[in-house]
Design a protein around this motif. Structure first.
Motif, PDB file in Angstrom:
ATOM      1  N   THR A 185       0.847  -1.194   0.000  1.00 52.03           N
ATOM      2  CA  THR A 185       0.000   0.000   0.000  1.00 52.03           C
ATOM      3  C   THR A 185       0.880   1.241   0.000  1.00 52.03           C
ATOM      4  N   PRO A 186       0.320   2.404  -0.337  1.00 51.73           N
ATOM      5  CA  PRO A 186       1.110   3.633  -0.263  1.00 51.73           C
ATOM      6  C   PRO A 186       1.704   3.867   1.121  1.00 51.73           C
ATOM      7  N   GLY A 187       1.064   3.333   2.159  1.00 52.29           N
ATOM      8  CA  GLY A 187       1.577   3.476   3.517  1.00 52.29           C
ATOM      9  C   GLY A 187       2.661   2.471   3.870  1.00 52.29           C
ATOM     10  N   GLY A 188       2.972   1.572   2.917  1.00 52.30           N
ATOM     11  CA  GLY A 188       4.030   0.603   3.128  1.00 52.30           C
ATOM     12  C   GLY A 188       3.582  -0.734   3.698  1.00 52.30           C
ATOM     13  N   ASP A 189       2.288  -0.897   3.924  1.00 52.94           N
ATOM     14  CA  ASP A 189       1.791  -2.168   4.441  1.00 52.94           C
ATOM     15  C   ASP A 189       1.672  -3.185   3.308  1.00 52.94           C
ATOM     16  N   GLY A 190       1.884  -4.442   3.633  1.00 53.08           N
ATOM     17  CA  GLY A 190       1.717  -5.511   2.658  1.00 53.08           C
ATOM     18  C   GLY A 190       0.341  -6.133   2.777  1.00 53.08           C
ATOM     19  N   LEU A 191      -0.324  -6.313   1.651  1.00 49.56           N
ATOM     20  CA  LEU A 191      -1.633  -6.959   1.625  1.00 49.56           C
ATOM     21  C   LEU A 191      -1.559  -8.204   0.751  1.00 49.56           C
ATOM     22  N   ASN A 192      -2.174  -9.280   1.230  1.00 50.70           N
ATOM     23  CA  ASN A 192      -2.243 -10.499   0.432  1.00 50.70           C
ATOM     24  C   ASN A 192      -3.323 -10.338  -0.631  1.00 50.70           C
ATOM     25  N   VAL A 193      -3.025 -10.831  -1.838  1.00 55.86           N
ATOM     26  CA  VAL A 193      -3.997 -10.816  -2.928  1.00 55.86           C
ATOM     27  C   VAL A 193      -4.146 -12.248  -3.422  1.00 55.86           C
ATOM     28  N   LEU A 194      -5.379 -12.714  -3.438  1.00 55.97           N
ATOM     29  CA  LEU A 194      -5.708 -14.028  -3.960  1.00 55.97           C
ATOM     30  C   LEU A 194      -6.425 -13.799  -5.283  1.00 55.97           C
ATOM     31  N   SER A 195      -5.919 -14.368  -6.357  1.00 58.11           N
ATOM     32  CA  SER A 195      -6.491 -14.131  -7.684  1.00 58.11           C
ATOM     33  C   SER A 195      -6.974 -15.442  -8.284  1.00 58.11           C
ATOM     34  N   LEU A 196      -8.146 -15.381  -8.895  1.00 56.87           N
ATOM     35  CA  LEU A 196      -8.704 -16.555  -9.549  1.00 56.87           C
ATOM     36  C   LEU A 196      -9.551 -16.122 -10.727  1.00 56.87           C
ATOM     37  N   ALA A 197      -9.839 -17.062 -11.597  1.00 56.78           N
ATOM     38  CA  ALA A 197     -10.669 -16.789 -12.772  1.00 56.78           C
ATOM     39  C   ALA A 197     -12.048 -17.392 -12.549  1.00 56.78           C
ATOM     40  N   ALA A 198     -13.069 -16.705 -13.035  1.00 59.32           N
ATOM     41  CA  ALA A 198     -14.446 -17.178 -12.900  1.00 59.32           C
ATOM     42  C   ALA A 198     -15.206 -16.894 -14.187  1.00 59.32           C
ATOM     43  N   ARG A 199     -16.098 -17.791 -14.540  1.00 60.04           N
ATOM     44  CA  ARG A 199     -16.973 -17.562 -15.692  1.00 60.04           C
ATOM     45  C   ARG A 199     -18.002 -16.505 -15.297  1.00 60.04           C
ATOM     46  N   CYS A 200     -18.318 -15.667 -16.257  1.00 63.57           N
ATOM     47  CA  CYS A 200     -19.270 -14.595 -16.000  1.00 63.57           C
ATOM     48  C   CYS A 200     -20.400 -14.683 -17.012  1.00 63.57           C
ATOM     49  N   PRO A 201     -21.603 -15.020 -16.554  1.00 58.31           N
ATOM     50  CA  PRO A 201     -22.732 -15.048 -17.481  1.00 58.31           C
ATOM     51  C   PRO A 201     -22.874 -13.698 -18.190  1.00 58.31           C
ATOM     52  N   GLY A 202     -22.992 -13.734 -19.488  1.00 60.42           N
ATOM     53  CA  GLY A 202     -23.129 -12.509 -20.268  1.00 60.42           C
ATOM     54  C   GLY A 202     -21.832 -12.023 -20.880  1.00 60.42           C
ATOM     55  N   LEU A 203     -20.710 -12.625 -20.485  1.00 62.55           N
ATOM     56  CA  LEU A 203     -19.416 -12.243 -21.051  1.00 62.55           C
ATOM     57  C   LEU A 203     -18.753 -13.478 -21.652  1.00 62.55           C
ATOM     58  N   ASP A 212     -15.494 -14.293 -22.072  1.00 65.96           N
ATOM     59  CA  ASP A 212     -14.252 -14.783 -21.484  1.00 65.96           C
ATOM     60  C   ASP A 212     -14.335 -14.799 -19.968  1.00 65.96           C
ATOM     61  N   PRO A 213     -13.536 -15.659 -19.319  1.00 68.23           N
ATOM     62  CA  PRO A 213     -13.500 -15.635 -17.850  1.00 68.23           C
ATOM     63  C   PRO A 213     -13.035 -14.275 -17.334  1.00 68.23           C
ATOM     64  N   VAL A 214     -13.435 -13.973 -16.125  1.00 72.05           N
ATOM     65  CA  VAL A 214     -13.102 -12.718 -15.469  1.00 72.05           C
ATOM     66  C   VAL A 214     -12.149 -13.031 -14.318  1.00 72.05           C
ATOM     67  N   THR A 215     -11.155 -12.172 -14.137  1.00 68.96           N
ATOM     68  CA  THR A 215     -10.230 -12.338 -13.019  1.00 68.96           C
ATOM     69  C   THR A 215     -10.809 -11.641 -11.789  1.00 68.96           C
ATOM     70  N   LEU A 216     -10.807 -12.369 -10.686  1.00 68.48           N
ATOM     71  CA  LEU A 216     -11.197 -11.797  -9.398  1.00 68.48           C
ATOM     72  C   LEU A 216      -9.940 -11.630  -8.575  1.00 68.48           C
ATOM     73  N   HIS A 217      -9.756 -10.437  -8.019  1.00 72.17           N
ATOM     74  CA  HIS A 217      -8.650 -10.165  -7.105  1.00 72.17           C
ATOM     75  C   HIS A 217      -9.275  -9.958  -5.729  1.00 72.17           C
ATOM     76  N   LEU A 218      -8.951 -10.851  -4.824  1.00 71.07           N
ATOM     77  CA  LEU A 218      -9.437 -10.772  -3.452  1.00 71.07           C
ATOM     78  C   LEU A 218      -8.317 -10.208  -2.602  1.00 71.07           C
ATOM     79  N   ILE A 219      -8.465  -8.984  -2.142  1.00 70.70           N
ATOM     80  CA  ILE A 219      -7.430  -8.302  -1.372  1.00 70.70           C
ATOM     81  C   ILE A 219      -7.747  -8.501   0.102  1.00 70.70           C
TER      82      ILE A 219
END
Length: 164
Positions: A136-154, A156-163
């Motif tokens: 973060t701008p304050g120097g803290d570290g945050l975990n990010v979990l990323s996965l792909a999910a199908r999205c009705p109406g689109l 291609d799969p969409v990437t979800l970033h869980l911070i």
């Protein structure tokens, strides 16, 4: 750098965001390089200026498709927020701001006492994900979990970033 050059970078960055789904910081740096500018941090346009240009780009070039794409992304975000309710998810990023399209990722901020509990929750759901850490701008570290999910109406799969 002149205001003209900063505005020029903002327009080019907005195009990269809207057409390729790039994050703002990366888009600003790439736009500056493509325009032959140095792109040092103090010389780049603010995220607010880029976002204004993203909105203008969408209005001009994607007005017929973006509203439906945004609705599909918000629907997918809602389903994930319900699925991950124990982690008190909050929607952020372009989907929350209304500037998302089919190229955008979904960003959910998760709140839990132990960051590992979110990972365990995804494992218990049988989901594959990648892990990363952002600072973060304050120097803290945050975990990010990323996965792909199908999205009705689109298409291609969409990437979800869980911070976490």
């Amino acid at each position: 750098m002149s205001a003209f050059h900063t505005a020029e970078i903002a327009v080019a960055a907005a195009q990269l965001v809207a057409e390729e789904g790039m994050e703002y910081a990366q888009a600003k740096r790439k736009a500056a390089r493509s325009l032959g500018r140095q792109g040092r941090q103090g010389e780049l346009p603010s995220n607010e200026v880029v976002e204004d240009e993203v909105r203008a780009h969408i209005e001009l070039f994607q007005a017929d498709t973006q509203p439906a794409e945004l609705a599909a992304l918000r629907g997918l975000a809602l389903s994930w927020m319900l699925r991950l309710a124990e982690f008190r998810p909050h929607l952020s990023g372009a989907v929350w701001r209304g500037t998302a399209n089919r190229h955008s990722s979904i960003h959910l901020d998760l709140y839990c006492d132990d960051p590992k509990s979110a990972e365990i929750g995804l494992i218990n759901l049988g989901l594959s994900f990648d892990t990363d850490t952002i600072t973060t701008p304050g120097g803290d570290g945050l975990n990010v979990l990323s996965l792909a999910a199908r999205c009705p109406g689109l298409p291609d799969p969409v990437t979800l970033h869980l911070i976490v």
